[in-house]
Every structure is written in C-alpha cells, then in structure tokens.
Design an enzyme around this catalytic site. Structure first.
Site, mmCIF file in Angstrom:
data_model
loop_
_atom_site.group_PDB
_atom_site.id
_atom_site.type_symbol
_atom_site.label_atom_id
_atom_site.label_comp_id
_atom_site.label_asym_id
_atom_site.label_seq_id
_atom_site.Cartn_x
_atom_site.Cartn_y
_atom_site.Cartn_z
ATOM 1 N N LYS A 262 -38.883 15.477 57.745
ATOM 2 C CA LYS A 262 -38.751 14.146 58.620
ATOM 3 C C LYS A 262 -38.605 12.808 57.886
ATOM 4 O O LYS A 262 -38.657 11.522 58.752
ATOM 5 C CB LYS A 262 -40.133 14.753 59.273
ATOM 6 C CG LYS A 262 -40.510 15.605 60.012
ATOM 7 C CD LYS A 262 -41.856 15.951 60.655
ATOM 8 C CE LYS A 262 -41.869 17.202 62.082
ATOM 9 N NZ LYS A 262 -41.617 18.246 60.785
HETATM 10 C C1 LIG Z 1 -41.186 19.742 61.521
HETATM 11 C C2 LIG Z 1 -40.907 20.349 60.367
HETATM 12 C C3 LIG Z 1 -39.929 21.815 60.419
HETATM 13 C C4 LIG Z 1 -39.688 21.613 61.761
HETATM 14 O O1 LIG Z 1 -38.322 20.769 62.454
HETATM 15 P P1 LIG Z 1 -37.810 21.027 64.110
HETATM 16 O O2 LIG Z 1 -36.607 19.671 64.155
HETATM 17 O O3 LIG Z 1 -38.871 21.006 64.514
HETATM 18 O O4 LIG Z 1 -36.892 21.332 64.506
HETATM 19 C C5 LIG Z 1 -39.422 22.746 59.434
HETATM 20 N N1 LIG Z 1 -40.229 22.473 58.634
HETATM 21 C C6 LIG Z 1 -41.575 22.003 58.417
HETATM 22 C C7 LIG Z 1 -41.574 21.230 56.913
HETATM 23 C C8 LIG Z 1 -41.701 20.201 59.145
HETATM 24 O O5 LIG Z 1 -42.303 19.367 58.920
#
Ligand SMILES: *Cc1c(COP(=O)(O)O)cnc(C)c1O
Length: 469
Positions: free
Chosen positions: A113
């Site tokens: 993210k």
């Molecule tokens: C947020 C997250 C996901 C999922 O991502 P999306 O964009 O919500 O599909 C997967 N793995 C980790 C470690 C995350 O923080």
C-alpha cells in the site's frame, strides 16, 4: 483525460478535481472516460526507464491537468531509495522455475500500500498548496492501511491525520509502527473497543455534513482513484523486468481483498500491456473467487467474515469491484445502479445468466481461494526451493498462481507485505522467525505517542476540533 462516475451522475471532471474525494457525489466510483493506450513502440521505448521515469510516463496519461514538470518532480520525490530502500523500487526476484516475485513491500510500512499512498501524500500536499487549502484526514484501521496512510502524510503541509485504532488489539509491530511516529500532524487515537467501533465512529463523524465541511474532513480509502492509477505502474515495471520480446505475454498472481491492487492490473491490460492472465487469489473470505467462478457477487455480513492468517484480505465486500463491473456491463450506469441496488436490498447480484458473464470470462481473470493450510504449505515450499520467505498474503497469491501456471508463460507473483509483519505465521510454517529489515529492529522499544479515548462520538469530535488544521 476526464473522469466520470460508474453510476452516471457526475459531470466529467479532471484528475485534480477527483484527487481528494472518495465516492463520486452519486455514490459511484470515478473512472476515466476512456482508458489511455500504450502502443507497442511506446512500450518498447520504456525499457530502461527508472521507476520514477516510468511512473511519470504512465501517470501523465491519467493526470494530464498537472503540469508535466510538477508531475515529474512529484515522482522524483516519491520513488526514492530513501523511502523504498532499493533503486528498483519494485525489484523482481526469481522464485521458482518461470515464476518471479514482484517485490512491492520495500516502503516504510513494509507493505504494497505504500507504493500508492506515498504518492498520494505528495499529491495531496501539492494540490492543497495550489489552493492554500488544508485537509484533516480521518480514518479507522486495524493495522496496515492506517500506518501506511500515516507514513505517507507525516510532515506534509496542510494535512493532519486522525487515525482511530482499537486499543491494545493490533499486533505489537503494527502498534509500534503507528504510535512511534512523533510528527505533530499525526494523531493516533486508541479507542477502547474493537475495529468496528472505530469504523462506526468515523461514519458517525462523516455523516455530520456540517462538521465535515467545517473541519475539511477527508479520507484515504482504497477507492481513491489516484491509488489505483499509481498501482498501474508496477504491472508495467514487472512486465518490463521479465520480458525480452515486446509482444511477450506474462501472467500476474495477485492476493486480493478490496480489488484495488488487481484492478490496477486489469487497467494495465486494457492500456495494452501484454497480460495473459490476471490470477486472483482470495483467502477463506472468497467473495471474489465466488464471483469469477459462478457470476454471483454475494457480499458477507460482518459476522460472516472469517479472521484469517492473511488478515488484510478479510473483507465482506470488494470496494473497488464496481469499477470492473462498470466495464463488464458495457459502461451502462443504469445497469450498475440496478446491480448495486440489488446488493443493498438483497446482498447479492447474479450475472451468470446474462451476456455480461461472457464478457467477464473473456476479461483475462481466473481465480481461486487459499486456506490457512495452503498458506503454510506454500511458505514452506517456497522457502525450501528458493530460500526466500514470503508472507501469508503473498503465499495466497503464489498458491493460486501455481494452480494456473502455464509452462511457456512467465508468472509474476505480487509480494504484498514482508513476512516480518506476520511473525507468528512464519514461525508456525517454518519453525523460525523471518528476518527483520535493517532499521526496524528496535521499533518496539521506541517511545509511543497516542491518546486513549472512549468510543464516544462527541468526545472524538471535540478532540478533532481542538487539533484540526
Ligand atoms: C491491502 C492488502 C491486500 C489486499 O489488497 P486489495 O487492494 O485490497 O485487494 C493484500 N495483502 C496485503 C498485505 C495488504 O495490505
């Protein structure tokens, strides 16, 4: 480039117009009027670009109302070795035969993210400086999103962050990550309650339109368009890293919760990137796997959401999914409105008997679900064969990716977090702890700065009013 709403009720707007917003005014999600395209010659010319150069080349197509020199400077300031600990930003590492790991977790909070949120921090600051405005970001977190947002917004002019988290319910690592921030524009509020209480408080504050306007309250949730656009870049970067021929197809395996990450992969494909398959992996919360297998999109109630060992994918609905469905129903906002009316009323919609499901089947998506046992086995297998330790979310993606692997097609598995964030699961799978990256060893010993509060809307509002910018 102009943006419209998936529900058809928004006048076309620029990238800057929609940058700070969440939902479109009509309750839909913002999408480009048409996807920009990348011709094969242009794609070929991108070989050899650095990450910030590539990010500029791609984001310029989406944010064409930001002066090019400014956008270039924003990319240069965001995608630095200082922030991402590596020149490549998203390095590619061989994992198994024909399978690569696309490393997305080298940012400050060690999860993917950061790639979008670090840019969002710079973009928000830039936009607010243009208008001499300010923004008070209010959010609720059970861990990852909140810390990623705080590390993106720390020290940014015109921005303050009020982040609610359940008191003493996050992991020690996550707590330390957030609460050790000493920046005066970051406010950690530890709520005596659970995550749902935090979320309810954010909703209650946001539903007070007068308060919201008076204190310029905003959010950074996963439906923000700029986040999706920023994520498109690493699909191109990954493809460029493992191909030699300009028309060579690769497949991507993506662990999915809110459909944010893989939505960016879908857009990259629509722009012309030679992607063969987008392999979507869920955990036990298989809302999206169910849809791609059956055509039924069925949201879950809070009680139906399982708490799993890949907790960042424990979702009841997929907030970005409406962007994809908009395309699948030939971009007809009336159909989207009807489908989500049915979700609100009955908790599901079913495309299986419609021609739209044929479009879904031709979209390049395949899917699967992974269980706790699958994660443990995959972490062990990858470690034994490559010496690399992957985290539980990445393991979900690798598990389903391998199920769909084709011998002649390179497979890129997206690494969405570093294993150190999920130490207990790694201990369970391997009997040894993961390595801690340099600079994070003493995190839990740092002094912490946070306010403990009761789940009381009036008290939270008063706190924000006292500290708002
Ligand atoms: C947020 C997250 C996901 C999922 O991502 P999306 O964009 O919500 O599909 C997967 N793995 C980790 C470690 C995350 O923080």
């Amino acid at each position: 480039m102009r943006y419209v709403s998936t529900r058809g009720g928004m006048a076309p707007a620029t990238f800057s117009d929609i940058l700070l917003g969440g939902l479109a005014p009509d309750g839909g999600l913002t999408v480009p009027e048409a996807y920009p395209t990348v011709a094969p010659a242009e794609l070929a010319s991108w070989r050899g670009l650095s990450y910030p150069e590539l990010a500029f080349a791609i984001l310029q197509k989406f944010a064409d109302d930001i002066p090019a020199a400014d956008l270039r400077a924003l990319m240069d300031h965001t995608y630095t070795v200082a922030a991402f600990r590596t020149e490549a930003i998203t390095p590619v590492t061989p994992l198994l035969d024909g399978v690569w790991l696309l490393g997305l977790s080298n940012g400050p909070t060690l999860a993917f993210k950061d790639i979008a949120l670090q840019l969002l921090g710079h973009l928000f600051e830039y936009a607010l400086l243009q208008t001499s405005g300010h923004l008070n970001i209010l959010g609720a977190t059970s861990g990852d999103t909140g810390s990623s947002a705080e590390y993106a917004m720390r020290g940014k002019r015109g921005i303050r962050v009020f982040m609610l988290s359940p008191y003493q319910k996050m992991s020690r690592f996550q707590t330390a990550q957030m609460f050790s921030l000493q920046d005066p524009n970051i406010f950690n509020i530890a709520v005596r309650g659970v995550f749902d209480d935090c979320q309810d408080l954010v909703k209650a504050v946001s539903n007070d339109a007068e308060f919201k306007a008076r204190y310029a309250i905003g959010t950074v949730n996963s439906i923000n368009w700029a986040r999706v656009a920023a994520q498109v870049v690493y699909y191109f970067k990954g493809w460029l890293a493992v191909t030699e021929r300009d028309d060579q197809e690769v497949s991507f395996a993506v662990p999915s919760g809110n459909f944010g990450n893989i939505c960016a992969g879908y857009i990259a494909k629509r722009m012309g990137l030679p992607i063969r398959r987008l392999i979507l992996a869920t955990n036990e919360n298989n809302v999206l796997d169910e849809f791609f297998r059956t055509g039924v999109y069925r949201v879950r109630s809070t009680e139906q959401v399982a708490h799993t060992s890949s907790p960042s994918m424990d979702i009841s609905k997929a907030s970005n999914f409406e962007r994809f469905i908009f395309d699948m129903v030939d971009r007809d906002p009336a159909v989207v409105r009807a489908l989500w009316r049915q979700v609100d009323a009955q908790g599901y919609f079913d495309l299986s008997a419609t021609p739209y499901f044929q479009t879904v089947r031709e979209s390049g998506f395949v899917s699967g679900a992974s269980t706790h046992q699958n994660r443990m086995n995959t972490i062990r297998r990858v470690y034994e064969e490559s010496g690399i330790i992957i985290d539980t979310h990445t393991a979900d993606g690798v598990k389903v990716g391998l199920d769909y692997r084709e011998a002649s097609v390179p497979l890129l598995c997206l690494e969405t977090a570093l294993p150190v964030k999920f130490e207990d699961s790694i201990l369970e799978a391997l009997g040894r702890p993961p390595e801690c990256p340099a600079g994070y060893e003493h995190l839990e010993a740092l002094p912490q700065r946070f306010e403990v509060m009761n789940p009381d809307v009036a008290a939270i509002k008063a706190y924000i009013a006292r500290h708002a910018g």
